[in-house]
Design a protein around this motif. Structure first.
Motif, mmCIF file in Angstrom:
data_model
loop_
_atom_site.group_PDB
_atom_site.id
_atom_site.type_symbol
_atom_site.label_atom_id
_atom_site.label_comp_id
_atom_site.label_asym_id
_atom_site.label_seq_id
_atom_site.Cartn_x
_atom_site.Cartn_y
_atom_site.Cartn_z
ATOM 1 N N ALA A 14 -50.963 5.113 -60.038
ATOM 2 C CA ALA A 14 -52.086 5.668 -59.291
ATOM 3 C C ALA A 14 -52.743 4.602 -58.417
ATOM 4 O O ALA A 14 -53.190 4.887 -57.308
ATOM 5 N N TYR A 15 -52.806 3.357 -58.910
ATOM 6 C CA TYR A 15 -53.474 2.298 -58.158
ATOM 7 C C TYR A 15 -52.516 1.458 -57.325
ATOM 8 O O TYR A 15 -52.933 0.538 -56.653
ATOM 9 N N LYS A 16 -51.239 1.760 -57.344
ATOM 10 C CA LYS A 16 -50.264 0.950 -56.625
ATOM 11 C C LYS A 16 -50.530 0.885 -55.118
ATOM 12 O O LYS A 16 -50.490 -0.201 -54.539
ATOM 13 N N PRO A 17 -50.817 2.010 -54.432
ATOM 14 C CA PRO A 17 -51.107 1.899 -52.990
ATOM 15 C C PRO A 17 -52.320 1.003 -52.708
ATOM 16 O O PRO A 17 -52.318 0.226 -51.761
ATOM 17 N N LYS A 18 -53.341 1.093 -53.531
ATOM 18 C CA LYS A 18 -54.529 0.274 -53.338
ATOM 19 C C LYS A 18 -54.198 -1.200 -53.553
ATOM 20 O O LYS A 18 -54.655 -2.070 -52.805
ATOM 21 N N LEU A 19 -53.374 -1.487 -54.562
ATOM 22 C CA LEU A 19 -52.984 -2.874 -54.811
ATOM 23 C C LEU A 19 -52.154 -3.424 -53.666
ATOM 24 O O LEU A 19 -52.347 -4.566 -53.235
ATOM 25 N N ASN A 20 -51.224 -2.619 -53.142
ATOM 26 C CA ASN A 20 -50.417 -3.074 -52.010
ATOM 27 C C ASN A 20 -51.270 -3.302 -50.778
ATOM 28 O O ASN A 20 -51.056 -4.241 -50.031
ATOM 29 N N GLN A 21 -52.268 -2.440 -50.565
ATOM 30 C CA GLN A 21 -53.169 -2.595 -49.425
ATOM 31 C C GLN A 21 -53.974 -3.889 -49.581
ATOM 32 O O GLN A 21 -54.123 -4.638 -48.624
ATOM 33 N N SER A 22 -54.466 -4.158 -50.783
ATOM 34 C CA SER A 22 -55.216 -5.386 -51.014
ATOM 35 C C SER A 22 -54.336 -6.607 -50.806
ATOM 36 O O SER A 22 -54.770 -7.614 -50.254
ATOM 37 N N LYS A 23 -53.084 -6.507 -51.238
ATOM 38 C CA LYS A 23 -52.157 -7.613 -51.072
ATOM 39 C C LYS A 23 -51.903 -7.880 -49.591
ATOM 40 O O LYS A 23 -51.905 -9.026 -49.145
ATOM 41 N N ASP A 24 -51.724 -6.810 -48.822
ATOM 42 C CA ASP A 24 -51.514 -6.971 -47.382
ATOM 43 C C ASP A 24 -52.736 -7.579 -46.704
ATOM 44 O O ASP A 24 -52.608 -8.430 -45.823
ATOM 45 N N GLU A 25 -53.919 -7.144 -47.105
ATOM 46 C CA GLU A 25 -55.148 -7.711 -46.545
ATOM 47 C C GLU A 25 -55.261 -9.198 -46.900
ATOM 48 O O GLU A 25 -55.665 -10.011 -46.069
ATOM 49 N N LEU A 26 -54.894 -9.534 -48.114
ATOM 50 C CA LEU A 26 -54.943 -10.929 -48.541
ATOM 51 C C LEU A 26 -53.947 -11.767 -47.740
ATOM 52 O O LEU A 26 -54.284 -12.869 -47.281
ATOM 53 N N TYR A 27 -52.728 -11.260 -47.539
ATOM 54 C CA TYR A 27 -51.746 -11.981 -46.725
ATOM 55 C C TYR A 27 -52.246 -12.186 -45.303
ATOM 56 O O TYR A 27 -52.081 -13.256 -44.722
ATOM 57 N N GLU A 28 -52.857 -11.172 -44.736
ATOM 58 C CA GLU A 28 -53.382 -11.275 -43.373
ATOM 59 C C GLU A 28 -54.499 -12.311 -43.294
ATOM 60 O O GLU A 28 -54.567 -13.107 -42.356
ATOM 61 N N LEU A 29 -55.363 -12.310 -44.307
ATOM 62 C CA LEU A 29 -56.449 -13.294 -44.346
ATOM 63 C C LEU A 29 -55.888 -14.708 -44.461
ATOM 64 O O LEU A 29 -56.353 -15.626 -43.774
ATOM 65 N N ILE A 30 -54.860 -14.877 -45.280
ATOM 66 C CA ILE A 30 -54.247 -16.202 -45.430
ATOM 67 C C ILE A 30 -53.598 -16.637 -44.123
ATOM 68 O O ILE A 30 -53.733 -17.792 -43.705
ATOM 69 N N ARG A 31 -52.899 -15.711 -43.445
ATOM 70 C CA ARG A 31 -52.289 -16.052 -42.151
ATOM 71 C C ARG A 31 -53.350 -16.464 -41.132
ATOM 72 O O ARG A 31 -53.183 -17.420 -40.387
ATOM 73 N N GLU A 32 -54.456 -15.728 -41.093
ATOM 74 C CA GLU A 32 -55.533 -16.025 -40.144
ATOM 75 C C GLU A 32 -56.151 -17.391 -40.428
ATOM 76 O O GLU A 32 -56.344 -18.193 -39.519
ATOM 77 N N LYS A 33 -56.445 -17.656 -41.707
ATOM 78 C CA LYS A 33 -57.057 -18.940 -42.071
ATOM 79 C C LYS A 33 -56.104 -20.103 -41.821
ATOM 80 O O LYS A 33 -56.524 -21.160 -41.363
ATOM 81 N N SER A 34 -54.808 -19.908 -42.112
ATOM 82 C CA SER A 34 -53.852 -20.994 -41.890
ATOM 83 C C SER A 34 -53.676 -21.263 -40.400
ATOM 84 O O SER A 34 -53.512 -22.413 -39.989
ATOM 85 N N ALA A 35 -53.733 -20.224 -39.568
ATOM 86 C CA ALA A 35 -53.640 -20.429 -38.117
ATOM 87 C C ALA A 35 -54.830 -21.233 -37.613
ATOM 88 O O ALA A 35 -54.679 -22.138 -36.795
ATOM 89 N N LYS A 36 -56.025 -20.914 -38.125
ATOM 90 C CA LYS A 36 -57.212 -21.677 -37.735
ATOM 91 C C LYS A 36 -57.122 -23.116 -38.234
ATOM 92 O O LYS A 36 -57.512 -24.051 -37.542
ATOM 93 N N ALA A 37 -56.609 -23.292 -39.459
ATOM 94 C CA ALA A 37 -56.507 -24.635 -40.028
ATOM 95 C C ALA A 37 -55.513 -25.487 -39.247
ATOM 96 O O ALA A 37 -55.728 -26.687 -39.073
ATOM 97 N N LEU A 38 -54.433 -24.875 -38.765
ATOM 98 C CA LEU A 38 -53.443 -25.630 -38.005
ATOM 99 C C LEU A 38 -53.969 -26.078 -36.649
ATOM 100 O O LEU A 38 -53.440 -27.003 -36.052
ATOM 101 N N GLN A 39 -55.010 -25.417 -36.145
ATOM 102 C CA GLN A 39 -55.581 -25.778 -34.850
ATOM 103 C C GLN A 39 -56.797 -26.682 -34.992
ATOM 104 O O GLN A 39 -57.392 -27.063 -33.990
ATOM 105 N N SER A 40 -57.151 -27.056 -36.201
ATOM 106 C CA SER A 40 -58.357 -27.857 -36.398
ATOM 107 C C SER A 40 -58.114 -29.328 -36.061
ATOM 108 O O SER A 40 -56.983 -29.770 -35.881
ATOM 109 N N GLU A 41 -59.181 -30.078 -35.983
ATOM 110 C CA GLU A 41 -59.122 -31.508 -35.692
ATOM 111 C C GLU A 41 -58.449 -32.258 -36.839
ATOM 112 O O GLU A 41 -57.688 -33.202 -36.615
ATOM 113 N N LEU A 42 -58.730 -31.847 -38.065
ATOM 114 C CA LEU A 42 -58.123 -32.488 -39.228
ATOM 115 C C LEU A 42 -56.602 -32.323 -39.202
ATOM 116 O O LEU A 42 -55.867 -33.261 -39.493
#
Length: 134
Positions: A26-54
């Protein structure tokens, strides 16, 4: 009495596993959606981190590390052998007698620096200042 207890525990375990199985589906679609959102957030943060001064500074440091920590190439070894041959000829022909005080002082400072870097490396390697831990 023991058989009733065993029957009850078997039914309970079977009901529990069925319930978990149903809930997970019953909760599998919600878990997959959360997982996809988490992957997208990680991709976004890593893209920003790769463009940083550090990240830029780390890339530069990595390039210096690769350059300085790589073993010498064959052409560098040839140059080293030529320099050593030149130094031997310099000492053999007593050319050091013709050095000015400034040149002698500069050679002394360079030799001292090389020696101190060697001893610093030894100290770091043995992990304390005096002697080796035995």
């Amino acid at each position: 009495m023991a058989t009733v207890s065993n029957k009850f525990s078997n039914y309970f375990l079977r009901f529990r596993t069925m319930l978990f199985h149903e809930l997970s589906h019953a909760y599998k679609p919600k878990l997959n959606q959360s997982k996809d959102e988490l992957y997208e957030l990680i991709r976004e943060k890593s893209a920003k981190a790769l463009q940083s001064e550090l990240a830029r500074k780390l890339r530069v440091a990595k390039d210096y590390y690769k350059l300085e920590m790589s073993p010498p190439r064959m052409d560098e070894m040839k140059r080293l052998q030529e320099d050593l041959a030149l130094t031997k000829a310099f000492i053999k022909n007593n050319c050091y007698k013709n050095l000015t005080v400034r040149q002698a002082w500069l050679l002394f400072l360079i030799g001292t620096e090389v020696g101190l870097w060697f001893f610093l490396g030894e100290t770091i390697g043995k992990m304390h200042l005096v002697g080796y831990k035995v």
